[in-house]
Design a protein around this motif. Structure first.
Motif, PDB file in Angstrom:
ATOM      1  N   MET A  18       0.919  -1.076   0.042  1.00  0.00           N
ATOM      2  CA  MET A  18      -0.088   0.151  -0.050  1.00  0.00           C
ATOM      3  C   MET A  18       0.938   1.254   0.092  1.00  0.00           C
ATOM      4  N   ALA A  19       1.922   1.333   0.860  1.00  0.00           N
ATOM      5  CA  ALA A  19       2.820   2.439   0.751  1.00  0.00           C
ATOM      6  C   ALA A  19       3.551   2.501  -0.506  1.00  0.00           C
ATOM      7  N   ALA A  21       2.438   1.819  -3.308  1.00  0.00           N
ATOM      8  CA  ALA A  21       1.278   2.295  -4.174  1.00  0.00           C
ATOM      9  C   ALA A  21       0.642   3.747  -3.948  1.00  0.00           C
ATOM     10  N   GLY A  22       1.151   4.348  -2.969  1.00  0.00           N
ATOM     11  CA  GLY A  22       0.814   5.448  -2.606  1.00  0.00           C
ATOM     12  C   GLY A  22      -0.381   5.835  -1.745  1.00  0.00           C
ATOM     13  N   GLU A  23      -0.770   4.303  -1.058  1.00  0.00           N
ATOM     14  CA  GLU A  23      -2.072   4.317  -0.305  1.00  0.00           C
ATOM     15  C   GLU A  23      -1.739   4.631   0.858  1.00  0.00           C
ATOM     16  N   LEU A  24      -0.430   4.631   1.551  1.00  0.00           N
ATOM     17  CA  LEU A  24       0.007   5.008   2.821  1.00  0.00           C
ATOM     18  C   LEU A  24       1.263   5.968   2.596  1.00  0.00           C
ATOM     19  N   ALA A  60      -4.888   9.384   8.217  1.00  0.00           N
ATOM     20  CA  ALA A  60      -6.203   8.857   7.322  1.00  0.00           C
ATOM     21  C   ALA A  60      -7.128   8.116   8.431  1.00  0.00           C
ATOM     22  N   ASP A  64     -10.875   3.503   6.348  1.00  0.00           N
ATOM     23  CA  ASP A  64     -10.516   3.675   5.059  1.00  0.00           C
ATOM     24  C   ASP A  64      -8.899   2.783   4.544  1.00  0.00           C
ATOM     25  N   ILE A  65      -8.115   2.586   5.742  1.00  0.00           N
ATOM     26  CA  ILE A  65      -7.075   1.803   5.727  1.00  0.00           C
ATOM     27  C   ILE A  65      -7.539   0.437   5.513  1.00  0.00           C
ATOM     28  N   GLU A  67     -10.376  -0.817   4.800  1.00  0.00           N
ATOM     29  CA  GLU A  67     -10.753  -1.455   3.562  1.00  0.00           C
ATOM     30  C   GLU A  67      -9.759  -1.833   2.411  1.00  0.00           C
ATOM     31  N   ARG A  68      -8.996  -0.861   2.329  1.00  0.00           N
ATOM     32  CA  ARG A  68      -7.831  -1.258   1.357  1.00  0.00           C
ATOM     33  C   ARG A  68      -7.038  -2.534   1.498  1.00  0.00           C
ATOM     34  N   ARG A  72      -6.288  -6.047  -0.289  1.00  0.00           N
ATOM     35  CA  ARG A  72      -5.189  -6.771  -0.623  1.00  0.00           C
ATOM     36  C   ARG A  72      -4.905  -8.290   0.029  1.00  0.00           C
TER      37      ARG A  72
END
Length: 581
Positions: A18-19, A21-24, A60, A64-65, A67-68, A72
């Motif tokens: 996730m990090a 991919a820019g999600e974290l 965040a 939201d975290i 669910e993402r 995965r």
């Protein structure tokens, strides 16, 4: 195999993804991310707090975290579902194959299942018992001995390099009292009336010592002044008491690696060197202590003494190390002894004291902190009192000891395995009731019987399956078709087996061997529950008379439970039962 650690690795990999991919945010501290059993089994097989602990540093919302992360994790074949609950907890449900893998791992390496390398060879000194060498060990020493030995075994199982050590308190006035008491028994052996004055040790255990003194010296010491015999009798009696203590410890199957003598510190220069080390650090000074709080003793007199600035390391007040007359306080040799342990290269120190030594904790922590410059941690564990009962009444002292119930009394009444297990059914700092009737009764309320009954059932089932012609070797069972294990109750039992490696690491990290006893009780309960369900649902019976393949699978599960019971009992120093009598 540690399935919980494996799944935590899966979660961490997903978070790193996730990090990327820019999600974290990149570089988040993942140390506090856990994967553990949920409090309510209905919520799933495992739960992770990842979203909750990362939300604030990530800026965040937890959900939201979560669910993402759930999206995965669902890609892993071992995870059948990842469900967000509440503000952001994530509950995981695993495919049965994950639990089957745990069973195979336990059977593939029975001696190694649950072992950990978290200790990484860290050298740990566990000092325990350390009873004054003035008589047989009492019931309080029994609890300390069992706790210390089990903790040592637990740490070794978790990858620590452990040394069991006994500190012989042979440098104080109590050994002179022992010598005078033994001398009276020596006079008795020579046909004289012993004068067991108040303050001497009255127990019958010194009668053989007196007889042994007579065998060595005849009547040559009779009527001699004390200065002629005190040193000789003191050494003789101390050696006899140490031999008695070793025999008592052997009754519990406790064996020390090292015996260290307090007396050996005097005149060796080691006390002086330890105090000088503290002095060079600016921690020794000449001063006067504040009077004790509350009512002053009649003989209180403020005197200048040599003091250790223990308040610099968290103590409530500074402590005297040398009296105004130049004599060392009791604290001074203890400082030197702990410096010796540090000097021997130990990375961690654990002291196990009786509850009456609670006032010693802060000063010893201060001394070790100062001597090691904060490098070597000291954990002092206090052992609370044991109350003995029999037939509903307090269990009386033995004549042999004179004033207390001995370790030998307890073991002879209850047996070694029962004594050891029951001493670990409470946390070390909680009082313990030891009722001889209850620790021997055959009921669910007796933890040791309940666990041993589970062990006996495992052996009984294996024997019955073998009689059917089924190969019950670990090698054969590890290859069984475990798809026959699909019922939620069977998978739940496998899940309990999976918790063992995690339990070992947590108990070792907390220095709490009682957690192993608690876990074994729960594991035994799950086995008994599944056994009883087989009375109503024949498909859950471990032996399926007309289905060898299903039987092999169910026996593999039972054997995995047996592996863990044997392993956990070994940590506690208890021999697993093969049958109940």
């Amino acid at each position: 195999m540690n399935l919980f650690a494996d799944m935590r690795g899966v979660v961490l990999d997903a978070l790193n993804g996730m990090a990327d991919a820019g999600e974290l945010p990149v570089g988040l501290n993942l140390h506090n991310v856990t994967v553990e059993p949920p409090r309510d089994p209905a919520h799933g097989d495992m739960a992770t707090n990842a979203a909750m602990v990362l939300a604030k540093p990530a800026g965040a919302k937890p959900r939201d975290i979560a669910e993402r992360l759930a999206a995965r994790l669902s890609d892993d074949p071992r995870i059948t579902s990842a469900e967000v609950a509440g503000p952001g907890f994530l509950n995981l449900r695993l495919d049965p194959s994950a639990w089957h893998g745990v069973i195979r791992a336990a059977l593939a390496e029975p001696e190694g299942y649950g072992r950990s390398e978290i200790g990484q060879g860290t050298r740990v000194n566990v000092e325990f018992v350390s009873a004054n060498p003035t008589g047989p060990m009492h019931v309080g020493h029994t609890r300390g001995a069992v706790f210390g030995d089990a903790l040592s075994s637990l740490l070794a199982f978790a990858g620590f390099d452990v040394t069991r050590e006994y500190y012989i308190n042979d440098g104080g006035a109590q050994v002179d009292v022992l010598a005078r008491s033994a001398y009276e028994r020596y006079r008795e052996a020579n046909g004289l009336e012993p004068a067991i004055a108040e303050g001497l040790y009255p127990g019958d255990y010194l009668i053989p010592v007196g007889e042994a003194l007579k065998a060595k010296y005849g009547d040559s010491l009779v009527d001699q002044p004390e200065e002629e015999w005190l040193d000789e009798v003191r050494d003789f009696a101390t050696d006899a008491m140490l031999e008695m203590i070793r025999e008592d410890l052997d009754l519990l199957n406790v064996r020390m690696d090292v015996y260290s003598s307090e007396k050996a510190l005097y005149g060796s220069g080691r006390i002086e060197a330890a105090i000088e080390r503290l002095r060079s650090a600016g921690l020794i000074y000449e001063g006067t202590l504040e009077p004790p709080k509350g009512k002053l003793p009649d003989d209180w007199e403020a005197r200048e003494q040599t003091l250790f600035r223990s308040t610099a390391y968290g103590d409530d007040q500074d402590r005297a190390v040398q009296k105004s007359d130049g004599a060392w306080t009791y604290f001074a040799p203890d400082i030197a002894y702990h410096w010796d342990k540090i000097d021997r290269g130990f990375d961690q120190l654990i002291d196990i004291f009786g509850a009456d030594h609670g006032g010693y904790v802060k000063r010893m922590n201060a001394a070790v902190g100062a001597l090691s410059n904060g490098r070597v941690p000291l954990d002092v564990k206090l052992i609370q009192l044991v109350k003995l009962f029999k037939n509903g009444e307090p269990f009386k002292m033995s004549k042999r000891a004179g004033t207390f119930v001995t370790l030998r009394d307890v073991v002879e009444q209850a047996g070694r395995d029962v004594t050891r297990f029951h001493m670990l059914t409470r946390k070390n700092d909680a009082p313990l009731d030891f009722d001889f009737d209850k620790v021997l009764e055959q009921s669910k309320d007796n933890p040791v019987w309940y666990v041993q009954y589970a062990s006996a059932r495992v052996h009984s089932v294996l024997k019955r399956a073998a009689e059917m012609g089924i190969d019950v070797s670990d090698a054969a069972l590890s290859k069984a078709d475990l798809s026959h294990l699909a019922h939620p109750a069977e998978l739940a039992l496998a899940g309990k087996v999976a918790e063992y490696p995690r339990l070992v690491e947590a108990a070792a990290a907390a220095h709490e061997p009682h957690r192993v006893a608690f876990y074994l009780y729960d594991l035994a309960g799950d086995l008994h529950s599944l056994w009883n369900r087989g009375n109503d649902d024949t498909s859950l019976r471990f032996v399926q008379e007309h289905d060898p393949q299903a039987t092999s699978a169910k026996i593999a599960l039972v054997r995995a439970v047996g592996v863990v019971i044997s392993s956990g009992l070994a940590i506690l120093g208890v021999t697993p039962a093969k049958e109940m009598r």
